[in-house]
Structures are given as structure tokens and as C-alpha cells.
Design a protein around this motif. Structure first.
Motif, PDB file in Angstrom:
ATOM      1  N   SER A 120      27.345 -16.157 -22.285  1.00 29.51           N
ATOM      2  CA  SER A 120      27.068 -17.361 -22.058  1.00 29.51           C
ATOM      3  C   SER A 120      25.773 -17.667 -21.315  1.00 29.51           C
ATOM      4  N   LEU A 121      25.034 -18.814 -21.840  1.00 33.92           N
ATOM      5  CA  LEU A 121      23.927 -18.983 -21.017  1.00 33.92           C
ATOM      6  C   LEU A 121      24.410 -19.958 -20.008  1.00 33.92           C
ATOM      7  N   ASN A 122      23.630 -20.398 -18.840  1.00 42.35           N
ATOM      8  CA  ASN A 122      23.975 -21.110 -17.767  1.00 42.35           C
ATOM      9  C   ASN A 122      24.597 -22.310 -18.114  1.00 42.35           C
ATOM     10  N   SER A 123      23.921 -23.011 -19.230  1.00 42.08           N
ATOM     11  CA  SER A 123      24.741 -24.148 -19.942  1.00 42.08           C
ATOM     12  C   SER A 123      26.196 -23.956 -20.331  1.00 42.08           C
ATOM     13  N   GLY A 124      26.547 -22.785 -20.542  1.00 44.31           N
ATOM     14  CA  GLY A 124      27.894 -22.606 -20.924  1.00 44.31           C
ATOM     15  C   GLY A 124      27.972 -22.232 -22.346  1.00 44.31           C
TER      16      GLY A 124
END
Ligand code: FAD
Length: 538
Positions: free
Chosen positions: A194-198
Motif C-alpha cells: 500500500s501507499l502511505n495513503s493506504g
């Protein structure tokens, strides 16, 4: 395509940014791969075990409209299914074949016969194909001599279709790979990235082939969860609450000589009035299916319970009493788990069989549905995926969803074996069967065989040659891939095919590159699996 070295090549090519990664190599994943590859997308499919080893090799093998869905007013599902059935019959000749059905009516039935007549009328109308007809009791007995005559009032004939489910999956995957898609079996997703944004942006992949410790992190614009009954497990990683109800369906397989049927027969079970089918398939006769909650862990192979055995035996002994069928007659059993959307219905059979699409933190899950409607599921998933790709909308509008799902094949009058003279070539039905199962590889299947391998494997419609081909060119990793899915010998031969294991070994061991120790290990594992999960233990 899956020649020696393909797996290493595939693994070394996966370290790139994909448009779409599909997790799950059953019919749902295979359908999405097929259509995405045709659109020219960079698409990777990964399957944790063997292709089609989940539910998609354990269905009732019917390509059907689902007549019973009319009872619960699922008219849209029935309409879509009969249209897809017609398409698959046109495009998948030799692999998807018409099947006549008899629906018998008895004095004890809770539903009067005219209701079935009306439903069949609607069924035919939805397909634009008028094929059903009523028969009286005497005609029904003529059409199906083993049928119970006690209380028989008459019945209807109608048409649906059937297939080899595992082979349908494999053909879709192969044709997708010919169009540039990449598919790897025994490659399990252990985690989502996942990216930091989720937002989900990729997968962590682990090679499950013997002796390999390969892992990889692979990124994509869209990750599709097509893991069927397993879908909730990946969804849990993006905090999706469990939404699937796992329903087990089981079957009994009888040798054709013990229950000779030329058409499928639909009977209402004397116990609960559920429709259960008895149908011819690949030279045997199958009885099924049940519909019960499956509360066991999915890591263990689903297996028929003694209550299901009793339920199916009760039907078969009541429906075909003169055959005097008993437990020792059963050749094999098999069970699969339906991924059905949980709506809390008390009766499992009342849960909807429609498919759904969920998008949770970028993870696109497509679940539910039926083998028959895989193309529609694929298009729903692709539309949602393309909405997230830069050129997705253009690609979709250029392609349209009306193209063939299975590639066109040479006319079945063309000899499949061009190097043999005309007298040696196969009859038209055999040619069509091979073309349907192997597509454009059909000539290569036969050309790679020794002459004695062109004979049928006794008791089946398969040829020894197909074993050699599967072993050298169809991504086989374990013996059960070969005996349960590439060819269905484990379901069709006594003792799961173990009685002819020496001949099988002489054909496939070298092709698989297994030394004697590996062969013995594989044989022991297959024997144990078959005894636990496919033999009728009574
Ligand atoms: P599956 O075929 O189960 O594929 C999911 C795959 O995901 C599996 O192979 C699994 O190994 C893989 N996977 C799971 N987790 C991971 C992971 N972490 N990494 C990588 N891979 C993973 N439909 C019809 O149209 N006609 C019928 O006659 C019919 N009869 C049926 C009878 C029974 C008993 C059952 C159970 C179903 C029947 N169906 C029928 C429905 C149909 O078979 C299913 O809807 C369909 O096969 C589901 O396919 P799928 O690809 O979604 O799931």
C-alpha cells in the motif's frame, strides 16, 4: 507457450509496473486476464496453487441459465446466463457442448408441473430459442429407462450446456498469454502493498514450487482480488469486513454402465424438494449437488460429508431404483466451495448467485457469480479497472465487449493431424473435442505423441497423448495438476487412475523432468489426497 524455462522467464519479467495484477487463477481471474490482454493492457495473473484448483474445477460443469433462479425472480441473472450460454456454445465448440435435460414430475412434488412448463417457456424466451417440450410418463420412461416409474406423471425436455470447467479456465489463460498476458501458477500473494495513503499499489508474491524460495514485490495501477471463496482473506488486509458465505456443494461420480444416462435428469429431492441433477459427463454419470454451509478452513481441501453422501444416495436410489446403486458403485466424489454474497438467508439455496464488485482502498474485489457468467464479471471488473488507468476509457470504447471470448478455430473438418494420411485421422467428433480443449495447440498435442498414445485411455474420452502434452506444455507442477485438472482421470477412473499409474509414469516422468525419488513423492502425495478427498469413504 509453457515450454521448459517459462517459469523462470515469467518470474524474471514480473519486476515492472503492470496496469493490472489479478490475484486468483479460477474462471473469474482467467476471464479478466483474457479480456485485459485483448485490450493490450500489461496484465499479470498470479495463482497460489494450480490454475482452476479452487472452485473452478469443482463445479457441476453446467453452462446454464439457472432455471431455478427464476423461482427466486432473479430474471436478470437468468437472462444474462442464457445469453452467455449461447455465446459459449457458438465460440467454444468441442469444449462447451449442448446437453439435453429431462425434468421429471411426480405425484408427490410440491410444485405442480404447469409451473415448470411456464418457467421453461420463459427460459426459452430469454434465450430466443424454443426448445422445451412436455412428455407423458410413458415417453419419459422411453427417453430415460432407468427413471423411477412410481408416481411419475410426465415431465419436460429442455436444453442447456456443459463443459470441462478446468479446461475452460486453462484455454482462457493460454489464449490470454498468446495475446501478451502473463500468468503464473504456484505463485501466492502473501501480502498487499500500500501507499502511505493506504491505497493498494501491489503485491508480495511467493513462489510455491518445490525447492524455490523466490519472492517478489510487484506493483500495479490496479490490483484485482479474484480469489473466490478466499476473497475475504485479502479484503481483511484493507479492513473490509467479511461478506462472503461459503457454501459447499458435493457430487458423486458413477461409472456410466451403472447409471447409463444420455441426458441430464433433474429430480426434486424427496427429502426437501431441492432440484438435484444426474447427468452424463466425460463418459461417467455425476449426481449433484448439495448446498451446505462450509465452516472448515480453506487451507484444507473440501470433502463430501457423510450427511451429503446419504442425501445424494437417497436421491439416486429413489430416482433410479432398478439400478440398485450402492456405495461400492461410486467411482469418486468431489466438493467445491461457492463464494456467495452473505445476506443472512436461513436457507443457503436462497442466497443470490449474482456477482458483486467492491472497491476498498484501491483493492478491486470481484466475487460471487457463476462459471457461466464469467465474461460479464470480467467486463464489470475491467470497466472499474480502466476507470483508474490513464488511457483506460479509450481502450474500452475502442474494443467494445462484443468480441469473441474464445479464439476462432480451424473448421473441425480440417484434419487435426496433417502428417497422417486421411485414413488415420480422427473422426469428426474427436477432432472437434481436441480443438475445443486445446484450441490452436490441438495439432501439436497429437504430433508430439507416439502412435500408440493416440488410443483412448480405457474408460475415458481422453487419449494417452494428452498426458504427454500436458506434462510438457501445460505448467504442471504436481501429479494432481495432471490427473485432476489437465485430464480428469482422478474423477473418472477407478482408484483415481492409480491402476494405470505405470503407463502414466512411462509417458510423463521424463517430460516432467522428475527423478525417481520425486516421482515416488508425488505419487504418495496424490494417493493420500485422492484417498482423503475423492474416494468415497463409507
Ligand atoms: P475459484 O475458482 O475458487 O478461484 C479462486 C482462486 O484464487 C483459487 O484457485 C485460489 O487458489 C486462488 N487464491 C486464493 N488466495 C490466493 C492468494 N493469496 N494468492 C494467489 N491465489 C490465491 N457455476 C456454473 O455456472 N455452473 C455450474 O454448474 C456450477 N456448479 C457449481 C457447483 C458447485 C458445487 C460449486 C461450488 C459452484 C458451482 N458453480 C457453477 C459456480 C462456479 O463454479 C463458481 O462461481 C466459480 O468457479 C468461482 O470461480 P472463481 O474464479 O471466482 O473462484
Amino acid at each position: 507457450m509453457w515450454d521448459k524455462g517459462w517459469r523462470d522467464q515469467a518470474w524474471s519479467s514480473i519486476n515492472q509496473h503492470w496496469d493490472i495484477i489479478i490475484i486468483g487463477g479460477g474462471i473469474t481471474g482467467a476471464g479478466i486476464l483474457r479480456e485485459a490482454a485483448r485490450l493490450g493492457l500489461r496484465v499479470l495473473l498470479v495463482e497460489g496453487q494450480d490454475f482452476a484448483s479452487g472452485t473452478s474445477s469443482r463445479s457441476s460443469k453446467l453452462v446454464h441459465g439457472g432455471l431455478r433462479y427464476l423461482k427466486t425472480a432473479q430474471i436478470r441473472l437468468t437472462y444474462d446466463s442464457v445469453r452467455e450460454r449461447e455465446r459459449l456454445l457458438r465460440e467454444g465448440r468441442g469444449l462447451v457442448i449442448p446437453l439435453g435435460f429431462l425434468m421429471a414430475n411426480y405425484r408427490k412434488d410440491r410444485t405442480p408441473a404447469w409451473v415448470f412448463g411456464a418457467a421453461l417457456g420463459l427460459y426459452d424466451l430469454l434465450a430466443f430459442k424454443w426448445g422445451h417440450r412436455h412428455y407423458d410418463a410413458m415417453d419419459m420412461r422411453e427417453l430415460c429407462p432407468p427413471l423411477n416409474e412410481q408416481g411419475l406423471l410426465g415431465g419436460y425436455r429442455y436444453f442447456d450446456a456443459q463443459t470441462d470447467d478446468a479446461r475452460l479456465v486453462l484455454r482462457l489463460i493460454e489464449e490470454a498469454c498468446q495475446d501478451g498476458g502473463v500468468a503464473i501458477n504456484y505463485a501466492r500473494v502473501t501480502n498487499l502493498l500500500s501507499l502511505n495513503s493506504g491505497q493498494v499499489c501491489g503485491i508480495v508474491l511467493q513462489d510455491q514450487t518445490p525447492g524455490s524460495s523466490r519472492t517478489a514485490e510487484v506493483k500495479a495501477s490496479v490490483v484485482v482480488n479474484a480469489t473466490g471463496a478466499w476473497a475475504d482473506e485479502l479484503r481483511a488486509q484493507v479492513s473490509g469486513r467479511a461478506r462472503l458465505r461459503r457454501l459447499r456443494g458435493s457430487h458423486l461420480v458413477f461409472p456410466n454402465h451403472r447409471l447409463p444416462l444420455t441426458r441430464a435428469v433433474s429430480l426434486l429431492h424427496p427429502k426437501d424438494g431441492r432440484p438435484v441433477f444426474a447427468f452424463p459427463w466425460e463418459g461417467a454419470t455425476i449426481i449433484g449437488t448439495t448446498d451446505v454451509d462450509h465452516d472448515l478452513p480453506l487451507e484444507t481441501e473440501p470433502t463430501i460429508s457423510s450427511a451429503e453422501v446419504e442425501y445424494l444416495m437417497e436421491l439416486v436410489q429413489w430416482g433410479f431404483p432398478a439400478q440398485e446403486l450402492a456405495y461400492p458403485d461410486v467411482l469418486a466424489t468431489f466438493s467445491g466451495v461457492r463464494p456467495v454474497i452473505h445476506t443472512g438467508k436461513a436457507n443457503p439455496s436462497k442466497e443470490s448467485r449474482e456477482h458483486v464488485l467492491w472497491c476498498e482502498n484501491g483493492l478491486l474485489t470481484v466475487a460471487g457469480g457463476k462459471l457461466t457468467t464469467f465474461r460479464l464479471m470480467a467486463w464489470d471488473a475491467l470497466k472499474a479497472a480502466c476507470a483508474r488507468l490513464a488511457n483506460g476509457a479509450d481502450l474500452l470504447s475502442q474494443a467494445g465487449n462484443h468480441l469473441r471470448i474464445l479464439n476462432a478455430l480451424p473448421d473441425d473438418a480440417t484434419p487435426v493431424l496433417p502428417h497422417l494420411n486421411k485414413n488415420d485421422d480422427l473422426n469428426p467428433a474427436s477432432r472437434q473435442r481436441l480443438l475445443g480443449r486445446y484450441g490452436t495447440n490441438a495439432p501439436a498435442v497429437l504430433a508430439s505423441a507416439a502412435r500408440s498414445e493416440l488410443e483412448l485411455i480405457p474408460g475415458t474420452l481422453f487419449r494417452w497423448a494428452e498426458l504427454r502434452w500436458a506434462a510438457c506444455a501445460e505448467a504442471v507442477v504436481h501429479l494432481d495438476d495432471l490427473l485432476l485438472r489437465r485430464l480428469r482421470l482422478g474423477l473418472l477412473l477407478p482408484e483415481g487412475g492409480l491402476l494405470c499409474v505405470d503407463r502414466i509414469r512411462s509417458i510423463v516422468q521424463l517430460e516432467l523432468g522428475w527423478d525417481d525419488m520425486r516421482w515416488e513423492q508425488e505419487l504418495a502425495t496424490y494417493t493420500d489426497l485422492w484417498n482423503r478427498c475423492y474416494r468415497l469413504n463409507y
